[in-house]
Design a protein around this motif. Structure first.
Motif, mmCIF file in Angstrom:
data_model
loop_
_atom_site.group_PDB
_atom_site.id
_atom_site.type_symbol
_atom_site.label_atom_id
_atom_site.label_comp_id
_atom_site.label_asym_id
_atom_site.label_seq_id
_atom_site.Cartn_x
_atom_site.Cartn_y
_atom_site.Cartn_z
ATOM 1 N N GLU A 285 -35.171 31.787 -1.721
ATOM 2 C CA GLU A 285 -35.038 31.582 -3.161
ATOM 3 C C GLU A 285 -36.221 32.239 -3.866
ATOM 4 N N ILE A 286 -35.930 32.976 -4.925
ATOM 5 C CA ILE A 286 -36.970 33.629 -5.714
ATOM 6 C C ILE A 286 -36.981 33.005 -7.110
ATOM 7 N N PRO A 287 -38.104 33.090 -7.806
ATOM 8 C CA PRO A 287 -38.140 32.552 -9.172
ATOM 9 C C PRO A 287 -37.206 33.340 -10.088
ATOM 10 N N PHE A 288 -36.563 32.655 -10.998
ATOM 11 C CA PHE A 288 -35.628 33.273 -11.936
ATOM 12 C C PHE A 288 -36.280 34.431 -12.689
ATOM 13 N N GLN A 289 -37.528 34.259 -13.100
ATOM 14 C CA GLN A 289 -38.196 35.292 -13.892
ATOM 15 C C GLN A 289 -38.531 36.548 -13.089
ATOM 16 N N HIS A 290 -38.406 36.512 -11.770
ATOM 17 C CA HIS A 290 -38.690 37.687 -10.928
ATOM 18 C C HIS A 290 -37.419 38.363 -10.419
ATOM 19 N N ARG A 291 -36.286 38.064 -11.008
ATOM 20 C CA ARG A 291 -35.015 38.611 -10.519
ATOM 21 C C ARG A 291 -34.974 40.142 -10.576
ATOM 22 N N GLU A 292 -35.590 40.748 -11.575
ATOM 23 C CA GLU A 292 -35.621 42.220 -11.664
ATOM 24 C C GLU A 292 -36.436 42.820 -10.513
ATOM 25 N N ARG A 293 -37.496 42.163 -10.156
ATOM 26 C CA ARG A 293 -38.379 42.647 -9.094
ATOM 27 C C ARG A 293 -37.658 42.681 -7.736
ATOM 28 N N TYR A 294 -36.752 41.741 -7.512
ATOM 29 C CA TYR A 294 -36.080 41.611 -6.218
ATOM 30 C C TYR A 294 -34.626 42.089 -6.235
ATOM 31 N N LYS A 295 -34.190 42.754 -7.290
ATOM 32 C CA LYS A 295 -32.770 43.059 -7.469
ATOM 33 C C LYS A 295 -32.152 43.902 -6.363
ATOM 34 N N ASN A 296 -32.925 44.705 -5.643
ATOM 35 C CA ASN A 296 -32.378 45.546 -4.575
ATOM 36 C C ASN A 296 -32.764 45.061 -3.176
ATOM 37 N N MET A 297 -33.274 43.855 -3.094
ATOM 38 C CA MET A 297 -33.681 43.312 -1.790
ATOM 39 C C MET A 297 -32.604 42.375 -1.263
ATOM 40 N N THR A 298 -32.308 42.507 0.017
ATOM 41 C CA THR A 298 -31.305 41.635 0.635
ATOM 42 C C THR A 298 -31.903 40.269 0.957
ATOM 43 N N ARG A 299 -30.991 39.325 1.162
ATOM 44 C CA ARG A 299 -31.323 37.955 1.563
ATOM 45 C C ARG A 299 -32.249 37.240 0.569
ATOM 46 N N LYS A 300 -31.988 37.434 -0.706
ATOM 47 C CA LYS A 300 -32.708 36.738 -1.772
ATOM 48 C C LYS A 300 -31.682 36.144 -2.737
ATOM 49 N N PHE A 301 -32.006 35.015 -3.331
ATOM 50 C CA PHE A 301 -31.146 34.425 -4.348
ATOM 51 C C PHE A 301 -32.012 33.729 -5.383
ATOM 52 N N TYR A 302 -31.438 33.536 -6.548
ATOM 53 C CA TYR A 302 -32.106 32.763 -7.585
ATOM 54 C C TYR A 302 -31.073 31.923 -8.314
ATOM 55 N N ILE A 303 -31.563 30.880 -8.967
ATOM 56 C CA ILE A 303 -30.676 29.966 -9.681
ATOM 57 C C ILE A 303 -31.112 29.883 -11.138
ATOM 58 N N ASP A 304 -30.146 30.011 -12.014
ATOM 59 C CA ASP A 304 -30.345 29.773 -13.439
ATOM 60 C C ASP A 304 -29.968 28.311 -13.663
ATOM 61 N N TYR A 305 -30.966 27.441 -13.616
ATOM 62 C CA TYR A 305 -30.713 25.999 -13.708
ATOM 63 C C TYR A 305 -30.202 25.594 -15.085
ATOM 64 N N LEU A 306 -30.580 26.330 -16.112
ATOM 65 C CA LEU A 306 -30.128 26.008 -17.458
ATOM 66 C C LEU A 306 -28.612 26.177 -17.590
ATOM 67 N N ASN A 307 -28.075 27.263 -17.020
ATOM 68 C CA ASN A 307 -26.642 27.543 -17.106
ATOM 69 C C ASN A 307 -25.879 27.186 -15.841
ATOM 70 N N ASN A 308 -26.587 26.643 -14.846
ATOM 71 C CA ASN A 308 -25.965 26.168 -13.611
ATOM 72 C C ASN A 308 -25.252 27.285 -12.851
ATOM 73 N N ASN A 309 -25.953 28.418 -12.686
ATOM 74 C CA ASN A 309 -25.397 29.568 -11.968
ATOM 75 C C ASN A 309 -26.306 30.003 -10.827
ATOM 76 N N LEU A 310 -25.689 30.453 -9.761
ATOM 77 C CA LEU A 310 -26.380 30.991 -8.587
ATOM 78 C C LEU A 310 -26.159 32.498 -8.561
ATOM 79 N N TYR A 311 -27.188 33.240 -8.177
ATOM 80 C CA TYR A 311 -27.103 34.694 -8.079
ATOM 81 C C TYR A 311 -27.649 35.144 -6.733
ATOM 82 N N ILE A 312 -26.946 36.066 -6.094
ATOM 83 C CA ILE A 312 -27.406 36.695 -4.858
ATOM 84 C C ILE A 312 -27.901 38.088 -5.260
#
Length: 143
Positions: free
Chosen positions: A88-115
């Motif tokens: 799990e990566i911090p939501f605010q670092h999603r751009e930094r990890y966008k091309n890396m495999t085996r990472k996910f983040y959660i937008d807790y405000l909108n209740n969404n999961l992103y791989i």
């Protein structure tokens, strides 16, 4: 033992009566604190209703709204037959990890999961800490 029996037992020990709502609120809070502190396997839940596909990007939302008991703490996540857990990566670092495999983040405000980038397509295996609901007079307590 039912929670009503536990209330009667507690009142007999303290030799006083407790408000019904107050007692069950305290009992629910104590159960939730204990469950949060313990990392027992039987306290975790598995959801396999989400999946990845070839067109997914790091901005493709997977709604967690259908997981009604999602408690917000992810214990483990992996995709398909690849049993290597995702980090799990911090939501605010999603751009930094966008091309890396085996990472996910959660937008807790909108209740969404992103791989960010799935290593393969398939079912998302999401292990998480569930919420348990409130305790009332009809709840059975097991030890």
């Amino acid at each position: 033992m039912t929670s009503a029996q536990l209330k009667t037992f507690t009142e007999s020990i303290i030799e006083d009566t407790l408000g019904t709502t107050f007692f069950y609120d305290i009992l629910t809070a104590a159960r939730d604190i204990l469950a949060e502190e313990r990392d027992w396997a039987f306290l975790n839940a598995l959801n396999e209703s989400l999946s990845t596909s070839s067109g997914d990007t790091y901005t493709t939302a997977k709604s967690l709204a259908g997981i009604t008991d999602f408690g917000g703490i992810v214990k483990s996540l992996y995709v398909g037959n690849d049993r290597i857990p995702y980090d799990e990566i911090p939501f605010q670092h999603r751009e930094r990890y966008k091309n890396m495999t085996r990472k996910f983040y959660i937008d807790y405000l909108n209740n969404n999961l992103y791989i960010t980038k799935a290593s393969e397509n398939g079912t998302i295996h999401l292990w998480y800490k569930p919420t348990f609901g409130t305790i009332d007079a009809n709840t059975t307590i097991t030890f």
